[in-house]
Scaffold this active site. Structure first.
Site, mmCIF file in Angstrom:
data_model
loop_
_atom_site.group_PDB
_atom_site.id
_atom_site.type_symbol
_atom_site.label_atom_id
_atom_site.label_comp_id
_atom_site.label_asym_id
_atom_site.label_seq_id
_atom_site.Cartn_x
_atom_site.Cartn_y
_atom_site.Cartn_z
ATOM 1 N N LYS A 80 0.859 -1.203 0.000
ATOM 2 C CA LYS A 80 0.000 0.000 0.000
ATOM 3 C C LYS A 80 0.887 1.244 0.000
ATOM 4 O O LYS A 80 1.865 1.322 0.741
ATOM 5 C CB LYS A 80 -0.920 -0.017 1.222
ATOM 6 C CG LYS A 80 -1.990 1.064 1.215
ATOM 7 C CD LYS A 80 -2.950 0.887 2.396
ATOM 8 C CE LYS A 80 -4.010 1.963 2.437
ATOM 9 N NZ LYS A 80 -4.893 1.826 3.619
ATOM 10 N N SER A 155 -9.817 2.076 2.418
ATOM 11 C CA SER A 155 -8.928 2.817 1.557
ATOM 12 C C SER A 155 -7.928 1.940 0.808
ATOM 13 O O SER A 155 -7.357 2.367 -0.192
ATOM 14 C CB SER A 155 -8.152 3.852 2.378
ATOM 15 O OG SER A 155 -7.309 3.220 3.323
ATOM 16 N N SER A 179 -9.938 -0.261 6.658
ATOM 17 C CA SER A 179 -9.354 -0.223 5.315
ATOM 18 C C SER A 179 -8.615 -1.474 4.861
ATOM 19 O O SER A 179 -8.229 -1.567 3.692
ATOM 20 C CB SER A 179 -8.407 0.965 5.197
ATOM 21 O OG SER A 179 -9.168 2.140 5.130
HETATM 22 N N1 GLN Z 1 -13.198 4.246 5.556
HETATM 23 C C1 GLN Z 1 -12.655 4.738 6.788
HETATM 24 C C2 GLN Z 1 -12.326 6.185 6.663
HETATM 25 O O1 GLN Z 1 -12.628 6.744 5.672
HETATM 26 C C3 GLN Z 1 -11.470 3.909 7.182
HETATM 27 C C4 GLN Z 1 -10.192 4.365 6.641
HETATM 28 C C5 GLN Z 1 -9.031 3.501 7.004
HETATM 29 O O2 GLN Z 1 -9.158 2.470 7.665
HETATM 30 N N2 GLN Z 1 -7.867 3.960 6.618
HETATM 31 O O3 GLN Z 1 -11.798 6.793 7.538
#
Ligand code: GLN
Length: 501
Positions: A80, A155, A179
């Site tokens: 990532k 994400s 994410s």
């Molecule tokens: N979807 C969540 C957010 O927008 C989680 C993001 C993440 O785990 N990096 O914050």
């Protein structure tokens, strides 16, 4: 040799150990697969062809010289783009970091390299890991290999798409609110959020420091466990890293026995707002675990209903402070530095051009929640709710060994569907966020396809702090029981991607 990209990491490891193939061959097969499929999928922001092949050649040389190598040596991985890798472009999905090459390796990368794992490149993600669909990437969305018109989750959509498109057998994600687990659910793969502090945040571009957790993504439970073992463990470079032995995750993934395990179904995570096909697969999986000897009860966690609002105060507060360092002076982009503008104007122009809408939204939310006069009403209250959620977990774990729920309320939605509706987007993480707030371990495992759309459904398991092994025990039990039904892992049901040569 049959297609190397279809093998699991564990199988590739055996093939290399027996001399049937080499890391260079395996790496080249995956690079070819990326070339053939990534125009359609867009899982990668940067492919490090030369670096990957050099790493692979080095592992092959060491193996030939009789060096004793770890189980994943020579296996390729997708990283990532939020973790620094020395000399390799790292953007966190943002324009503001375009062209930035970090001068050091994150601890996760250091450990991957020490294990001989070959890093193929950096995967697409929502900007600064803010999002649930990868549509917030400044570099365009990633497509779900199960249906290219759909999002792969976020994400870490790039990481999960890479493994479900057979571009890599392994990937690294980071989980701040879901994410790793939500994209795993949407792509029919395995995603694990280790205990907070179980994996190091050193060199991870911070979203919310009290929540961020790097973790493994793979197509099988065993592969995820093997990768987990490589990256986990105490790191003196991270002040919140836990100084305890790594839970026996590989052993648990190999055993996969749930006989006598006490499982709690979280009452609050289900019902209204959950897609019927998601609920159906979830309940079948619970029944299956009962058949395998687990004791299943319903458990109430009354404060989970406040997790989402608490998270969307705590996360922006921490993010607004973490993102202050992107000021045009230190990293990446600089706009308006023409001798006319003073430093503050350059900062303003750079942040205006370099940050996307969601990042700006959260900076505004966070600075507001932290401002004097509002601090107690918003940030302070949210922290209290966080404590109540952690207590719900503690109480639940007095009755059961693990908690379970669907990983997400729905399956993968269409690209464009929710991108202009932040609240609808935030609701994706209803099931995953409580574990981030409490810091305990959690994972998503594939348990089938929803009847209404034929898309993967994820089964969410939560375990106490530093009992990450329990996740793998449940995941492996489900995987082997379901393999009898499916004739392999769920991924074998995915449609073939059209390849371009
Ligand atoms: N979807 C969540 C957010 O927008 C989680 C993001 C993440 O785990 N990096 O914050």
């Amino acid at each position: 040799m049959s297609d190397l990209t279809r093998k699991t990491a564990a199988e590739l490891s055996e093939l290399m150990a027996s001399g049937e193939t080499s890391s260079v061959e395996i790496t080249q097969a995956h690079l070819d697969r990326i070339t053939a499929t990534d125009t359609a999928v867009h899982a990668f922001l940067h492919v490090d062809t030369d670096g990957a092949l050099a790493q692979a050649a080095d592992v092959d040389k060491r193996r030939a010289a009789g060096e004793k190598l770890g189980p994943l040596a020579g296996v390729p991985l997708a990283l990532k783009d939020v973790l620094t890798q020395d000399g390799v472009p790292t953007t966190a999905g943002s324009r503001i970091l375009e062209g930035w090459k970090p001068p050091y390796d994150s601890t996760v990368v250091k450990r991957l390299k020490a294990a001989g794992i070959v890093i193929l490149g950096k995967t697409n993600m929502d900007e600064f890991a803010m999002g649930s669909s990868t549509e917030n990437s400044a570099y365009g969305p990633t497509h779900n290999p199960w249906d290219l018109a759909r999002i792969p989750g976020g994400s870490g959509g790039g990481s999960s798409a890479a493994i479900s498109a057979y571009q890599a057998p392994l990937a690294i994600g980071t989980d701040t609110g879901g994410s790793i687990r939500q994209p795993a659910a949407f792509t029919g793969t395995v995603g694990v959020k280790p205990t907070y502090g179980g994996t190091s945040r050193y060199g991870l571009i911070a979203l919310a420091s009290s929540l961020d957790t790097p973790g493994p993504c793979a197509r099988t439970t065993l592969d995820a466990a093997l990768l987990h073992e490589v990256i986990a463990g105490h790191d003196p470079m991270d002040s919140t890293s836990i100084d305890q032995p790594v839970p026996p995750v590989v052993e648990a993934a190999r055993r996969g026995d749930v006989n006598g395990l006490r499982i709690g179904v979280v009452k609050e995570l289900g019902g209204e707002g959950y897609q019927p096909g998601v609920e159906a697969r979830f309940h079948e999986a619970v029944e299956l675990l009962t058949k395998l000897g687990a004791e299943v009860v319903e458990v109430s966690c009354p404060h989970f209903q406040y997790a989402l609002p608490a998270y969307y105060l705590i996360l922006p507060s921490e993010a607004s402070s973490n993102l202050a360092k992107f000021d045009a002076m230190r990293f990446g982009l600089r706009v308006g530095d023409d001798g006319e503008n003073d430093a503050e104007q350059v900062m303003r122009l750079t942040r205006e051009a370099g940050f996307g809408a969601e990042v700006k939204r959260r900076i505004m939310l966070g600075t507001h929640a932290l401002s004097s006069g509002y601090y107690d009403a918003y940030y302070g209250q949210a922290q209290k709710v966080r404590t109540l959620i952690a207590r719900d977990f503690t109480r639940a774990y007095e009755q059961v060994d693990v908690l379970v729920s669907p990983a997400t309320p729905t399956t993968a939605f269409a690209i464009g569907d929710r991108v202009n509706d932040p609240i609808a987007m935030y609701k994706n993480d209803l099931c995953t966020i409580p574990s981030n707030l409490a810091g305990n371990a959690a994972a998503s495992f594939p348990v089938g396809l929803a009847d209404e759309d034929g898309l993967p459904v994820g089964f969410h398991v939560m375990a106490p702090v530093m009992r990450d092994d329990l996740l793998y025990q449940v995941g492996a039990a489900l995987e082997s029981a379901l393999a009898d039904q499916w004739g392999g892992v769920l991924m074998s049901k995915a449609p073939e991607l059209e390849v371009t040569r």
